[in-house]
Design an enzyme around this catalytic site. Sequence first.
Site, PDB file in Angstrom:
ATOM      1  CB  SER A 140      -0.858   0.008   1.264  1.00 18.41           C
ATOM      2  OG  SER A 140      -1.519   1.248   1.405  1.00 18.41           O
ATOM      3  CE1 TYR A 153      -4.339  -2.169   4.832  1.00 19.65           C
ATOM      4  CE2 TYR A 153      -3.307  -0.059   4.386  1.00 19.65           C
ATOM      5  CZ  TYR A 153      -3.951  -1.185   3.943  1.00 19.65           C
ATOM      6  OH  TYR A 153      -4.204  -1.347   2.590  1.00 19.65           O
TER       7      TYR A 153
HETATM    8  N1  NAD Z   1      -8.607   0.114  -1.684  1.00 16.60           N
HETATM    9  C1  NAD Z   1      -7.520   0.811  -1.411  1.00 16.60           C
HETATM   10  O1  NAD Z   1      -7.541   2.047  -1.366  1.00 16.60           O
HETATM   11  C2  NAD Z   1      -6.214   0.108  -1.165  1.00 16.60           C
HETATM   12  C3  NAD Z   1      -5.061   0.892  -1.052  1.00 16.60           C
HETATM   13  C4  NAD Z   1      -3.845   0.266  -0.822  1.00 16.60           C
HETATM   14  C5  NAD Z   1      -3.781  -1.118  -0.713  1.00 16.60           C
HETATM   15  N2  NAD Z   1      -4.925  -1.857  -0.820  1.00 16.60           N
HETATM   16  C6  NAD Z   1      -4.797  -3.309  -0.683  1.00 16.60           C
HETATM   17  O2  NAD Z   1      -5.352  -3.935  -1.814  1.00 16.60           O
HETATM   18  C7  NAD Z   1      -5.760  -5.268  -1.456  1.00 16.60           C
HETATM   19  C8  NAD Z   1      -7.173  -5.497  -1.949  1.00 16.60           C
HETATM   20  O3  NAD Z   1      -8.050  -4.652  -1.204  1.00 16.60           O
HETATM   21  P1  NAD Z   1      -9.362  -4.004  -1.823  1.00 16.60           P
HETATM   22  O4  NAD Z   1      -9.196  -2.553  -1.726  1.00 16.60           O
HETATM   23  O5  NAD Z   1      -9.711  -4.625  -3.099  1.00 16.60           O
HETATM   24  O6  NAD Z   1     -10.397  -4.408  -0.660  1.00 16.60           O
HETATM   25  P2  NAD Z   1     -11.724  -5.297  -0.665  1.00 16.60           P
HETATM   26  O7  NAD Z   1     -12.184  -5.286   0.743  1.00 16.60           O
HETATM   27  O8  NAD Z   1     -12.646  -4.833  -1.726  1.00 16.60           O
HETATM   28  O9  NAD Z   1     -11.175  -6.747  -1.068  1.00 16.60           O
HETATM   29  C9  NAD Z   1     -10.371  -7.499  -0.192  1.00 16.60           C
HETATM   30  C10 NAD Z   1     -10.750  -8.971  -0.333  1.00 16.60           C
HETATM   31  O10 NAD Z   1      -9.889  -9.735   0.534  1.00 16.60           O
HETATM   32  C11 NAD Z   1     -10.701 -10.738   1.138  1.00 16.60           C
HETATM   33  N3  NAD Z   1     -10.114 -11.205   2.399  1.00 16.60           N
HETATM   34  C12 NAD Z   1     -10.087 -10.559   3.592  1.00 16.60           C
HETATM   35  N4  NAD Z   1      -9.513 -11.342   4.519  1.00 16.60           N
HETATM   36  C13 NAD Z   1      -9.166 -12.501   3.900  1.00 16.60           C
HETATM   37  C14 NAD Z   1      -8.541 -13.696   4.327  1.00 16.60           C
HETATM   38  N5  NAD Z   1      -8.174 -13.878   5.608  1.00 16.60           N
HETATM   39  N6  NAD Z   1      -8.318 -14.680   3.419  1.00 16.60           N
HETATM   40  C15 NAD Z   1      -8.716 -14.520   2.127  1.00 16.60           C
HETATM   41  N7  NAD Z   1      -9.340 -13.426   1.666  1.00 16.60           N
HETATM   42  C16 NAD Z   1      -9.551 -12.419   2.545  1.00 16.60           C
HETATM   43  C17 NAD Z   1     -12.046 -10.079   1.356  1.00 16.60           C
HETATM   44  O11 NAD Z   1     -13.074 -11.038   1.537  1.00 16.60           O
HETATM   45  C18 NAD Z   1     -12.192  -9.266   0.084  1.00 16.60           C
HETATM   46  O12 NAD Z   1     -12.862  -9.990  -0.924  1.00 16.60           O
HETATM   47  C19 NAD Z   1      -5.609  -5.344   0.063  1.00 16.60           C
HETATM   48  O13 NAD Z   1      -4.385  -5.999   0.376  1.00 16.60           O
HETATM   49  C20 NAD Z   1      -5.560  -3.882   0.485  1.00 16.60           C
HETATM   50  O14 NAD Z   1      -4.879  -3.704   1.693  1.00 16.60           O
HETATM   51  C21 NAD Z   1      -6.135  -1.279  -1.045  1.00 16.60           C
END
Ligand code: NAD
Length: 272
Positions: A140, A153
């Site tokens: 991130s 985080y």
């Molecule tokens: N959305 C943002 O702004 C952002 C920014 C930086 C990093 N990220 C990272 O991107 C990645 C995806 O996040 P997103 O934004 O698509 O969020 P999201 O919540 O839409 O998707 C995350 C998915 O991970 C799954 N998940 C959670 N815990 C789990 C586990 N223990 N085992 C398997 N699956 C699990 C959830 O069910 C969900 O489907 C994450 O690692 C998040 O930290 C997101």
Amino acid sequence: MDGKVVVITGAGSGIGRELAREAARRGARLALSDVDVDGLAETVRLVGAESSAEVHSDRLDVTEQAAVAEYASRVIEQFGVVHLVVNNAGIAFTGSVAQSGYKDIARVMDVDYWGVVHGTKEFLPHLIASGDGHLVNISSIFAILSVPTQNAYNAAKAAVQQFTESLRMEMLAGGHPVDVTCVHPGGIRTAVARSAGAAEGLDSATFATIFDSKFARTEASTAARVILDGVERRRARVLVGPDAYVIDAMVRLFPSGYQKATVAASRRFGVV
Ligand SMILES: NC(=O)c1ccc[n+]([C@@H]2O[C@H](COP(=O)([O-])OP(=O)(O)OC[C@H]3O[C@@H](n4cnc5c(N)ncnc54)[C@H](O)[C@@H]3O)[C@@H](O)[C@H]2O)c1
């Protein structure tokens, strides 16, 4: 990516779902997993509606090392080979160090850090064996910029960054045929904040509203394209979204000075 076998964790929502759709459009064969089986089924439906990609989907909790090991064996049984693994599953959590319980902090580390370690270690031998492997770990921009109330985080994502960069050098030093990419998304429009936990006494919905309205600027589909373009160019590091570039530059220019500005901005947005 044509004909390549691509493994994506957390594929039931957000960036993971869009990565699955984009990889399928680019001709990949998919092994998708998530703890959320309904979300995963919806991803499989969307992929099926717009491509004829071969898709296997499984419930997988990335915090369970034995389950990830068993899953990696199953994917090899199904496809015979794995070319690209994206350790994408992740959760967010809001709470100051004082407010957060040990369990809260451990949970974030379990999913966001250990989930990545499990996916990396269990698939690495298969990526090496493929002769043309690629590992992508989703960190991130919060690995680079720390923010009050995001300490767990921030720590988990910084750990992912260092783990991933170290592994990339190990692959280079060992002459192994595996590229390694660390991804730093800025604010992406997904369910991440709405699904996030918060320390006792805090209202997670308030933070989700702030995140969704002020910070989530980039579409998940754009993020997926940027990430897979980075993979195709064998990039070590991929920043996603203009905010990620601005933050990265700001922290380089003002490595400790950024903190006062971040506290001021956090106050203005009602985060602290
Ligand atoms: N959305 C943002 O702004 C952002 C920014 C930086 C990093 N990220 C990272 O991107 C990645 C995806 O996040 P997103 O934004 O698509 O969020 P999201 O919540 O839409 O998707 C995350 C998915 O991970 C799954 N998940 C959670 N815990 C789990 C586990 N223990 N085992 C398997 N699956 C699990 C959830 O069910 C969900 O489907 C994450 O690692 C998040 O930290 C997101």
